[in-house]
Design an enzyme around this catalytic site. Sequence first.
Site, short mmCIF file in Angstrom:
data_model
loop_
_atom_site.label_atom_id
_atom_site.label_comp_id
_atom_site.label_asym_id
_atom_site.label_seq_id
_atom_site.Cartn_x
_atom_site.Cartn_y
_atom_site.Cartn_z
N HIS A 151 0.89 5.35 1.11
CA HIS A 151 0.31 6.43 1.91
C HIS A 151 0.45 7.72 1.12
CE1 HIS A 151 0.22 4.37 5.93
NE2 HIS A 151 1.11 3.61 5.32
N HIS A 154 0.82 -1.20 0.00
CA HIS A 154 0.00 0.00 0.00
C HIS A 154 0.86 1.26 0.00
CE1 HIS A 154 0.67 -0.94 4.27
NE2 HIS A 154 0.45 0.32 4.56
#
Length: 129
Positions: A96, A94
């Site tokens: 940010h 992932h």
Amino acid sequence: MKDSIFTKIIKGEIPCYKVYEDDTVFAMLDIDPLSDGHVLVFPKKQVDLLWDLDQDVYNHLMDVAKLIAEKIQNKLNPLRVGMVVEGFGVPHAHIHLVPLYDKDVLQLHHGYPVRKDNFTDIASKINDL
């Protein structure tokens, strides 16, 4: 492989504040944000390391991250939008996207004890592609 929290969110088992979804990528507000508008962008396929993604998925993930970062920049007006990939909190690749309203939101230089005599060795290891 056990479902990550992101996989459970994609499946609708856990609620979220979704900001984007397509067949490959999902994005939502971080529930423990570093600043207002902190977004997590991740592939729907659960893969632990970002670098292990198929190239097409990786490229699409980055394209979506760019689109969302541009939207954050235009709508929330931070000084800039930072992007971080650290991956320790969830075993699901992932990104940010963090709105930087001031220079203290993300501090990457935190006094790591650098041994400059290692620079040549490290550079040669990385440069050996």
